[in-house]
Write a protein that holds these residues in place. Structure first.
Motif, mmCIF file in Angstrom:
data_model
loop_
_atom_site.group_PDB
_atom_site.id
_atom_site.type_symbol
_atom_site.label_atom_id
_atom_site.label_comp_id
_atom_site.label_asym_id
_atom_site.label_seq_id
_atom_site.Cartn_x
_atom_site.Cartn_y
_atom_site.Cartn_z
ATOM 1 N N THR A 4 96.190 50.362 61.209
ATOM 2 C CA THR A 4 96.179 51.236 62.387
ATOM 3 C C THR A 4 97.495 52.002 62.479
ATOM 4 O O THR A 4 97.508 53.213 62.726
ATOM 5 C CB THR A 4 95.968 50.419 63.672
ATOM 6 O OG1 THR A 4 94.715 49.728 63.583
ATOM 7 C CG2 THR A 4 95.955 51.317 64.898
ATOM 8 N N ILE A 19 98.203 56.055 62.360
ATOM 9 C CA ILE A 19 98.931 56.725 63.439
ATOM 10 C C ILE A 19 100.088 57.531 62.885
ATOM 11 O O ILE A 19 100.309 58.686 63.284
ATOM 12 C CB ILE A 19 99.426 55.692 64.471
ATOM 13 C CG1 ILE A 19 98.243 55.088 65.230
ATOM 14 C CG2 ILE A 19 100.408 56.340 65.459
ATOM 15 C CD1 ILE A 19 98.591 53.875 66.067
ATOM 16 N N ARG A 63 99.138 60.777 61.686
ATOM 17 C CA ARG A 63 98.796 61.737 62.735
ATOM 18 C C ARG A 63 100.037 62.284 63.443
ATOM 19 O O ARG A 63 99.972 63.317 64.088
ATOM 20 C CB ARG A 63 97.906 61.081 63.807
ATOM 21 C CG ARG A 63 96.541 60.592 63.335
ATOM 22 C CD ARG A 63 95.737 61.672 62.662
ATOM 23 N NE ARG A 63 94.316 61.435 62.665
ATOM 24 C CZ ARG A 63 93.672 60.641 61.809
ATOM 25 N NH1 ARG A 63 94.357 59.979 60.893
ATOM 26 N NH2 ARG A 63 92.359 60.510 61.866
ATOM 27 N N LEU A 86 93.335 57.468 67.667
ATOM 28 C CA LEU A 86 93.813 58.534 66.785
ATOM 29 C C LEU A 86 93.663 59.902 67.434
ATOM 30 O O LEU A 86 94.512 60.783 67.232
ATOM 31 C CB LEU A 86 93.064 58.473 65.451
ATOM 32 C CG LEU A 86 93.305 57.197 64.629
ATOM 33 C CD1 LEU A 86 92.493 57.223 63.351
ATOM 34 C CD2 LEU A 86 94.787 57.008 64.315
#
Length: 236
Positions: free
Chosen positions: A16, A20, A23, A79
């Motif tokens: 995860t 992230i 992004r 996200l």
């Protein structure tokens, strides 16, 4: 017989975190594995209502996170919100130059950015652990738009005041878990200017000859809409 598959919480949080970081190129370009772990754990905790000071409690949600439909929807929502945060600051913090995307973002702290994420996530979604459902809130478009504008003010305001140093995890919990509505508050022009003036006085007292990163942030962010004049300044 095929063994029953179980989710590995550590791997989930790490993965995860890596997603992230991908992004959040404005702030976490080329982030480390350690950062991915920290961001992953903290993010999962925040969206499940767990305080950052109690990350060990994430393990109590392992059954919930083992629900593949719930987990897929949760990760999509997470996200999407990080995309929103990154996009909101991309133009605001972009440095001059057309060939590469560089940003004046080195002064952002991990807790500050997570507080931005958590605020927008909570405005946009509610997570019902009991029913394994994530609901999108209604009639929040205008509120989210307002808060995003305030985030930019708080970004600079909190940096010049060194707000996120010391007890950052407690401050994060207050913003996201306790919902103290920090980013719902508009910072008046006089208050904003006073904070920058105090910071400037502190820098003058240090007698430093370096044009340090916070000074660059203060000059660049307000001037970003005045591109021609901005380019003539040739701030390095």
């Amino acid at each position: 017989m095929r063994e029953e598959s179980r989710i590995n919480l550590a791997e989930l949080c790490y993965a995860t975190g890596k997603l992230i970081l991908d992004r959040m190129s404005v702030f976490w370009k080329n982030g480390s594995d350690d950062l991915a772990n920290e961001i992953g754990y903290s993010t999962i905790a925040l969206v499940l209502g767990i305080k950052n000071k109690e990350l060990n409690m994430v393990v109590t949600k392992q059954e919930l996170l083992g629900n593949s439909d719930f987990l897929e929807e949760l990760l999509t929502c997470i996200l999407n919100v990080f995309d929103e945060v990154n996009s909101e600051f991309a133009t605001f913090l972009k440095l001059p130059g057309k060939n590469e995307k560089n940003y004046e973002s080195k002064n952002a702290t991990q807790f500050q950015l997570l507080s931005f994420f958590g605020t927008i996530f909570n405005l946009r979604y509610t997570v019902d652990s009991a029913s394994c459902k994530i609901k999108q809130r209604e009639n929040v478009k205008d509120k989210i738009k307002e808060v995003k504008e305030y985030l930019k003010l708080h970004y600079i305001y909190d940096i010049v005041q060194n707000y996120w140093s010391g007890s950052g995890d407690t401050k994060l919990d207050n913003v996201v878990i306790e919902n103290n509505k920090r980013y719902s508050r508009y910072i008046a022009k006089e208050e904003f200017e006073e904070a920058i003036s105090r910071w400037n006085d502190e820098q003058l007292d240090r007698r430093s000859v370096n044009f340090e990163s916070i000074a660059k942030l203060i000059y660049r962010a307000p001037l970003k809409t005045y591109e021609k004049r901005y380019n003539r300044l040739k701030i390095s």
